[in-house]
Design a protein around this motif. Structure first.
Motif, PDB file in Angstrom:
ATOM      1  N   GLU A 190      -2.867  -3.361 -13.096  1.00 27.43           N
ATOM      2  CA  GLU A 190      -2.246  -2.456 -12.130  1.00 27.43           C
ATOM      3  C   GLU A 190      -3.295  -2.000 -11.127  1.00 27.43           C
ATOM      4  O   GLU A 190      -4.443  -1.741 -11.490  1.00 27.43           O
ATOM      5  CB  GLU A 190      -1.653  -1.253 -12.866  1.00 27.43           C
ATOM      6  CG  GLU A 190      -0.812  -0.392 -11.978  1.00 27.43           C
ATOM      7  CD  GLU A 190      -0.050   0.672 -12.761  1.00 27.43           C
ATOM      8  OE1 GLU A 190      -0.047   1.825 -12.297  1.00 27.43           O
ATOM      9  OE2 GLU A 190       0.521   0.348 -13.812  1.00 27.43           O
ATOM     10  N   CYS A 191      -2.899  -1.901  -9.876  1.00 28.71           N
ATOM     11  CA  CYS A 191      -3.809  -1.502  -8.813  1.00 28.71           C
ATOM     12  C   CYS A 191      -3.575  -0.036  -8.459  1.00 28.71           C
ATOM     13  O   CYS A 191      -2.427   0.383  -8.306  1.00 28.71           O
ATOM     14  CB  CYS A 191      -3.577  -2.385  -7.582  1.00 28.71           C
ATOM     15  SG  CYS A 191      -4.652  -1.974  -6.197  1.00 28.71           S
ATOM     16  N   ASP A 192      -4.664   0.728  -8.285  1.00 28.86           N
ATOM     17  CA  ASP A 192      -4.504   2.148  -7.962  1.00 28.86           C
ATOM     18  C   ASP A 192      -4.238   2.394  -6.479  1.00 28.86           C
ATOM     19  O   ASP A 192      -4.073   3.539  -6.059  1.00 28.86           O
ATOM     20  CB  ASP A 192      -5.707   2.964  -8.459  1.00 28.86           C
ATOM     21  CG  ASP A 192      -7.019   2.573  -7.799  1.00 28.86           C
ATOM     22  OD1 ASP A 192      -7.010   1.699  -6.908  1.00 28.86           O
ATOM     23  OD2 ASP A 192      -8.050   3.151  -8.173  1.00 28.86           O
ATOM     24  N   GLU A 193      -4.195   1.333  -5.660  1.00 29.21           N
ATOM     25  CA  GLU A 193      -3.937   1.504  -4.227  1.00 29.21           C
ATOM     26  C   GLU A 193      -2.523   1.111  -3.823  1.00 29.21           C
ATOM     27  O   GLU A 193      -2.113   1.330  -2.684  1.00 29.21           O
ATOM     28  CB  GLU A 193      -4.955   0.695  -3.419  1.00 29.21           C
ATOM     29  CG  GLU A 193      -6.358   1.219  -3.648  1.00 29.21           C
ATOM     30  CD  GLU A 193      -7.386   0.570  -2.756  1.00 29.21           C
ATOM     31  OE1 GLU A 193      -7.005  -0.094  -1.777  1.00 29.21           O
ATOM     32  OE2 GLU A 193      -8.577   0.734  -3.042  1.00 29.21           O
TER      33      GLU A 193
ATOM     34  N   ARG B  37       0.838  -1.201   0.000  1.00 23.08           N
ATOM     35  CA  ARG B  37       0.000   0.000   0.000  1.00 23.08           C
ATOM     36  C   ARG B  37       0.874   1.252   0.000  1.00 23.08           C
ATOM     37  O   ARG B  37       1.283   1.727   1.048  1.00 23.08           O
ATOM     38  CB  ARG B  37      -0.904  -0.004   1.234  1.00 23.08           C
ATOM     39  CG  ARG B  37      -1.879  -1.160   1.301  1.00 23.08           C
ATOM     40  CD  ARG B  37      -3.011  -0.991   0.332  1.00 23.08           C
ATOM     41  NE  ARG B  37      -3.813   0.156   0.658  1.00 23.08           N
ATOM     42  CZ  ARG B  37      -5.082   0.118   1.020  1.00 23.08           C
ATOM     43  NH1 ARG B  37      -5.726  -1.026   1.065  1.00 23.08           N
ATOM     44  NH2 ARG B  37      -5.719   1.219   1.302  1.00 23.08           N
ATOM     45  N   VAL B  38       1.150   1.773  -1.187  1.00 22.98           N
ATOM     46  CA  VAL B  38       2.049   2.928  -1.296  1.00 22.98           C
ATOM     47  C   VAL B  38       1.476   4.079  -2.112  1.00 22.98           C
ATOM     48  O   VAL B  38       2.129   5.113  -2.240  1.00 22.98           O
ATOM     49  CB  VAL B  38       3.414   2.508  -1.915  1.00 22.98           C
ATOM     50  CG1 VAL B  38       4.181   1.615  -0.971  1.00 22.98           C
ATOM     51  CG2 VAL B  38       3.234   1.836  -3.261  1.00 22.98           C
ATOM     52  N   LYS B  39       0.263   3.964  -2.636  1.00 19.92           N
ATOM     53  CA  LYS B  39      -0.231   4.980  -3.570  1.00 19.92           C
ATOM     54  C   LYS B  39      -1.216   5.983  -2.994  1.00 19.92           C
ATOM     55  O   LYS B  39      -1.388   7.056  -3.547  1.00 19.92           O
ATOM     56  CB  LYS B  39      -0.865   4.305  -4.788  1.00 19.92           C
ATOM     57  CG  LYS B  39       0.146   3.581  -5.665  1.00 19.92           C
ATOM     58  CD  LYS B  39      -0.482   3.093  -6.940  1.00 19.92           C
ATOM     59  CE  LYS B  39       0.522   2.400  -7.827  1.00 19.92           C
ATOM     60  NZ  LYS B  39      -0.097   1.869  -9.049  1.00 19.92           N
ATOM     61  N   LYS B  40      -1.902   5.647  -1.896  1.00 19.09           N
ATOM     62  CA  LYS B  40      -2.937   6.539  -1.373  1.00 19.09           C
ATOM     63  C   LYS B  40      -2.404   7.385  -0.218  1.00 19.09           C
ATOM     64  O   LYS B  40      -1.691   6.893   0.634  1.00 19.09           O
ATOM     65  CB  LYS B  40      -4.140   5.728  -0.878  1.00 19.09           C
ATOM     66  CG  LYS B  40      -4.950   5.093  -1.981  1.00 19.09           C
ATOM     67  CD  LYS B  40      -5.997   4.147  -1.451  1.00 19.09           C
ATOM     68  CE  LYS B  40      -7.138   4.862  -0.787  1.00 19.09           C
ATOM     69  NZ  LYS B  40      -8.206   3.928  -0.363  1.00 19.09           N
TER      70      LYS B  40
END
Length: 156
Positions: free
Chosen positions: A96-99, A20-23
């Motif tokens: 690809e995951c946006d989270e 979890r690095v995007k939010k």
């Protein structure tokens, strides 16, 4: 109180994990977790896990098991009831995951990742193919201070 699902998809001795690095403002920031998320109105646990896995990974679950209910109690966040699943069947192509970043991680390497301490209890229960369980995890900040499995204390 919030209700969520979490699913560990397994293939060839590996779990699909989400870093979890995007939010921004993510209570799971920089942690590695399974795939899942919050319930939408009128969803069952099965509905929610299917939708969340599809949205986050592009994969459609075809064989999965409802493993247990985990209650998270925190001095920072609202109480959360998390419905835990284990999947061994799925179709589709990962996206690809946006989270965060998705990666297949060998089970033998999981404990080297930056995890919530309580997740290590999930991995043990999944490895043991434990029957349906109730797990309570109490955190102070990021520190696990109490764990109870089916009402009995778990050594930390």
């Amino acid at each position: 109180m919030k209700q969520t699902t979490l699913c560990y998809l397994e293939r060839d001795g590996q779990y699909l994990m989400l870093h979890r690095v995007k939010k921004q403002h993510d209570e799971n920031h920089d942690k590695w977790i399974g795939v899942g998320g919050k319930f939408e109105d009128k969803e069952s646990p099965e509905d929610c896990v299917r939708r969340e896995v599809l949205e986050e990974t592009g994969l459609t679950l075809t064989k999965f098991r409802y493993c247990g209910l985990v209650t998270f109690v925190s001095d920072i966040y609202p109480t959360e009831y998390m419905h835990l699943f284990h999947a061994t069947g799925f179709t589709g192509t990962p996206k690809e995951c946006d989270e965060g970043e998705l990666a297949w991680i060998k089970k033998s390497e999981l404990l080297k990742l930056r995890l919530w301490e309580g997740d290590k209890i999930f991995f043990r229960l999944l490895a043991e193919d434990a029957p349906f369980f109730l797990l309570k995890l109490r955190y102070e900040g990021d520190t696990l201070v109490e764990a109870a499995l089916n009402g009995a204390p778990v050594a930390l």
